[in-house]
Structure formats: structure tokens, C-alpha cells
Write an enzyme that holds these catalytic residues in place. Structure first.
Site, PDB file in Angstrom:
ATOM      1  N   ARG A   1     -11.329  16.495   7.092  1.00 48.86           N
ATOM      2  CA  ARG A   1     -12.066  16.903   5.882  1.00 48.86           C
ATOM      3  C   ARG A   1     -13.482  17.346   6.242  1.00 48.86           C
ATOM      4  NH1 ARG A   1     -10.787  11.434   3.316  1.00 48.86           N
ATOM      5  NH2 ARG A   1      -8.610  11.620   2.695  1.00 48.86           N
TER       6      ARG A   1
ATOM      7  N   ARG B   1      -2.500  -1.839  -3.677  1.00 53.51           N
ATOM      8  CA  ARG B   1      -3.618  -0.927  -3.525  1.00 53.51           C
ATOM      9  C   ARG B   1      -3.463   0.175  -4.568  1.00 53.51           C
ATOM     10  NH1 ARG B   1      -4.484   4.020   0.441  1.00 53.51           N
ATOM     11  NH2 ARG B   1      -6.655   4.381  -0.060  1.00 53.51           N
TER      12      ARG B   1
ATOM     13  N   GLU C   1      -7.262  -2.817   5.618  1.00 50.85           N
ATOM     14  CA  GLU C   1      -7.089  -2.612   4.188  1.00 50.85           C
ATOM     15  C   GLU C   1      -6.207  -3.686   3.564  1.00 50.85           C
ATOM     16  OE1 GLU C   1      -5.946   1.385   3.537  1.00 50.85           O
ATOM     17  OE2 GLU C   1      -7.466   1.588   1.982  1.00 50.85           O
TER      18      GLU C   1
ATOM     19  N   HIS D   1     -12.773   3.734  -0.498  1.00 53.60           N
ATOM     20  CA  HIS D   1     -12.864   2.702   0.557  1.00 53.60           C
ATOM     21  C   HIS D   1     -13.586   1.449   0.045  1.00 53.60           C
ATOM     22  CE1 HIS D   1     -12.881   5.933   3.989  1.00 53.60           C
ATOM     23  NE2 HIS D   1     -11.651   5.462   3.808  1.00 53.60           N
TER      24      HIS D   1
ATOM     25  N   ASN E   1       0.877  -1.167   0.000  1.00 49.41           N
ATOM     26  CA  ASN E   1       0.000   0.000   0.000  1.00 49.41           C
ATOM     27  C   ASN E   1       0.922   1.226   0.000  1.00 49.41           C
ATOM     28  OD1 ASN E   1      -1.810   2.013   0.578  1.00 49.41           O
ATOM     29  ND2 ASN E   1      -2.794   0.949   2.285  1.00 49.41           N
TER      30      ASN E   1
END
Ligand code: ADP
Length: 409
Positions: A244, A94, A383, A183, A10
Site C-alpha cells: 500500500r 475479530r 492479533e 490495528h 479471525n
């Protein structure tokens, strides 16, 4: 299928998170991270299953050098987990953005690699390090299968009425402006886990998956397919997040350009890095700290918790309406998996949807935490593990296909 060893990579702009997994059960045998790639001194952190984590300084001027160190350490006779790197059967990468070109994971060949490069425009910060990781991996492990797993792929099942914005249609045609969602690997993985737990095919379930971490998104999973999701063209849309802003009136940035002469970069920084929990509390983005300070009486920290939960609740209501029903809500991600009090705030008042939490089970982070008709689950996501799971799935499919082709000949 024969047992396999899968390396998951990743790659971020200055880091590589990695994990080694063993099929058939995606058992993690080791994990780690290289950080500060490109700096004078980089760091390497490593943990072997059931062993202590250790850390050391290394030199890694680029992703290639970082991968070199990872592979050496993985096959180190004293502290590693592989006899040699040829034990690695497949590498799962990823890839943040697959645009409209990838609706599922893909074995990387030249054409696929080119398409990933073509998606750089859509994710100029995220796809380039993913590409560097693939390049380095092809160089170091040409013997292994390389599989790209996209954050956006699971959401490609959305219909135009869900993925289009009510903007000039030409913006979609010319500039590919639409909802992509992110996601996806995690949403799909936890939905599959729920289907296994309740022993019901995903095709028979209407689920809402809430991935609540520093980045957070909600997805409506109807009959196993993503039919709507809260993140949009970028991961900025939707929920209130660590830093965010999530959903806002798009006229606000325009107003700030007019009255404060803000630049695109300043706005980007503010909306992505200085908003959300951080913006409301004046500097905190870690939920644990926010919960502590709210407990100690800080009104702003309490407000941030309430704004966050209210937004998730709003999406649950909206997605139940979109799907015309609801069998289960799933919480995952650092916040979703660990904060009973946030789950409680989100689920309060949702008994009209058949949602009621068992307070002890909720506080204990049990897998099933509901008492009424609509099931509520807490499912850990990971993940890297979700990517390993995807790699196995892709290779199994490929093998079945090859077998069929052989039988046909
Ligand atoms: P990401 O992968 O998006 O960076 P994570 O999924 O790791 O984020 O989630 C990070 C968030 O989870 C942080 O806000 C952190 O405070 C929160 N978190 C982690 N552990 C706990 C816990 N035990 N209780 C409450 N919140 C937690």
C-alpha cells in the site's frame, strides 16, 4: 475469575485463522488456519502447543463448514486439545470495522450483531466474512459467550480535530467519511504490556506505538487513549506498507484518471496492491528479501527501506509534538519485532527526543533497547492473543458489574 477456554476466530474472505487460549494468562494451547475456503479443496493447518505443525486437505465450501472442521479437530481425542467443544467458554471474533458505534469490544447479542451488519458499508470487503464467522459460531456454539473485538474501537477516543478530514463537513455527516484507524487491538495490547513492564499506569504515559508489518500504522497513545493514528478512513493512509502507498497527494489518482483514463477498480488495485515496497522495488513486498537485495547493492531496495523508515520517523516526530512529550516508543509487528536495522534507521537522529538505541540490545531484539531518557521497546504482538486478552477483560468487567448488581439487590 474461574479459568476459561477461549476460541479466537479471525475470518477473512477465504480463510479462518484460529487460536485456543486459556485464562488467566492467555496461554495459547493451539492455533491454526483454514485456507482456500470456497475452493474445491481447502487446506487445514494445525499446531498444538509445543508440537509439530501438520497440514491436511479438507472440504470447506463456506465458513460454516470450515468452523465445523476446526471444532472437530480441536476435540479430536488423538490430536485435539479439548475433550469436547462444550469446554469453550467464549469465542472472540475479530471484526474489522465498528464504525462510530463501537468504542470498545462488545458481547454479541441481537442488537450488537445488527450494528455490525450496519457497518458493512464502511468495510464491504472485510466485515462480511467476519459476520459469516459470527453466524457460524452462534450456530455451532450457542452455549458460549460471543465477543466482538473491533480493529477500530481503540481509536474512537480521537477528538474531531484528529479524526476529521478538511473536506465538506456534509461528507462526514452523510457518508461517515472520517479517520477511523485500524490495528487498534494490537496498539492497545502492546501499550498495556509496556505499562505492565514499567509498572506505571497507562494514564501516566505518552507512548508512540509503531505496528510495522505488511500492513503498518503508528498510534499516539496519550494517557492510555489513542489520540491520533496514521491509518484513516481505510488502512491505505499513513505509512509506506508492503503493497500500500500510504500518504500521497490526493490529486495524484485524479491526475491518473485524467491522463490514463484509469477506473476506480484499477486505482484501488494499484494503490492497495501494487504500491509501497512492491511498487518501489518492482515486485518485492517482503522486508527480509528487500533487506537482502539492498545489501547486495540494489539501489531501489535501499531506497524502499529509507522511504519506509523516513515515514515512520516523520510520524514519531509529529505525534511527539501532538502529545507535547514522549515517554516511550514501542515497536511491534513482523518488521517492528524483528528488524534491528529498520529500528536503527527510524531512531537515527531522534536524540533530540531523548531516543538513542543500545546497538547490541537492538540487534538482539531485546524488550528494552534504549539508553536514554525515552524508553524504546520491542513487544511482540499477536492479533489472536490480543483478542483473547480483550475477551477476558470484557467478561471480567461483565462479571464485576453483575456482582455489583447482585450486592445491590
Ligand atoms: P501482517 O500481519 O501485516 O501480514 P506481519 O506482522 O506478519 O504482517 O509482518 C510481515 C513483515 O514482517 C514482512 O515484511 C516480513 O518480511 C517481516 N519480517 C518477518 N520476520 C522478519 C525478520 N526476522 N526480519 C525482518 N523482517 C521480518
Amino acid at each position: 475469575m474461574e479459568p476459561m477456554k477461549i476460541l479466537v476466530l479471525n475470518c477473512g474472505s477465504s480463510s479462518i485463522k484460529f487460536g485456543v487460549f486459556q485464562s488467566p494468562n492467555e496461554k495459547r494451547v493451539a492455533q491454526g488456519i483454514v485456507e482456500e475456503i470456497g475452493a474445491n479443496v481447502s487446506s487445514f493447518t494445525f499446531q498444538k502447543r509445543d508440537a509439530e505443525t501438520w497440514k491436511k486437505e479438507i472440504t470447506a465450501k463456506d465458513h460454516g463448514q470450515a468452523l465445523d472442521v476446526i471444532l472437530k479437530e480441536l476435540s479430536n481425542p488423538k490430536s485435539g486439545v479439548l475433550q469436547d467443544i462444550f469446554e469453550i467458554d467464549a469465542v472472540g471474533h475479530r471484526v474489522v470495522h465498528g464504525g462510530e458505534m463501537f468504542s470498545k469490544s462488545a458481547c454479541i447479542n441481537e442488537a450488537v450483531f445488527q450494528k455490525i451488519k450496519d457497518c458493512v458499508d464502511l468495510a464491504p470487503l472485510h466485515n462480511p466474512p467476519n459476520i459469516q464467522g459470527i453466524q457460524a459460531s452462534l450456530w455451532h456454539m450457542p452455549f458460549a459467550r460471543q465477543v466482538a473485538v473491533f480493529d477500530t474501537a481503540f481509536h474512537q477516543s480521537m477528538e474531531p480535530q484528529a479524526f476529521l478530514y478538511a473536506l465538506p463537513y456534509a461528507w462526514y455527516e452523510k457518508f461517515k467519511i472520517r479517520r477511523y484507524g485500524f490495528h487498534g487491538t494490537s496498539h492497545q495490547y502492546v501499550a498495556q504490556r509496556v505499562s505492565k513492564i514499567v509498572r506505571t499506569p497507562l494514564e501516566d504515559l505518552k507512548l508512540i506505538v509503531c505496528h510495522l508489518g505488511n500492513g503498518a500504522s503508528v498510534t499516539a497513545v496519550d494517557h492510555g487513549k489513542s489520540v491520533d493514528t496514521s491509518m484513516g478512513f481505510t488502512p491505505l493512509e499513513g505509512l509506506v506498507m508492503g503493497t500500500r502507498c500510504g500518504d500521497i497527494d490526493p490529486a495524484i489518482p485524479l491526475h491518473m484518471i485524467r491522463i490514463q483514463n484509469m477506473s476506480a477498480n484499477q486505482l484501488d488495485q494499484t494503490l492497495n496492491k501494487k504500491s509501497g515496497f512492491y511498487g518501489i522495488t518492482g515486485g518485492d513486498n517482503d522486508l527480509r528479501i528487500i533487506e537482502q537485495k539492498a545489501e547486495m547493492g540494489s539501489e531501489k531496495h535501499q531506497l524502499a527501506l529509507e522511504m519506509f523508515s523516513r515515514r515512520v520517523k516523520k510520524y514519531i516526530g509529529a505525534y511527539a509534538a501532538i502529545m507535547g512529550g514522549l515517554d516511550g516508543v514501542v515497536f511491534t509487528g513482523g518488521i517492528g519485532e524483528n528488524s534491528g536495522s529498520i529500528r536503527k534507521m527510524i531512531c537515527e537522529g531522534l536524540d533530540f527526543l531523548g531516543i538513542e538505541l543500545h546497538s547490541d540490545f537492538n540487534n538482539e531484539n531485546r524488550t528494552c533497547i534504549s539508553t536514554k531518557r525515552t524508553a524504546v521497546f520491542v513487544i511482540p504482538t499477536d492479533e489472536e492473543m490480543a483478542i483473547a486478552h480483550e475477551v477476558i477483560h470484557v467478561l471480567e468487567k461483565e462479571m464485576q458489574f453483575n456482582q455489583k448488581a447482585e450486592n445491590f439487590q
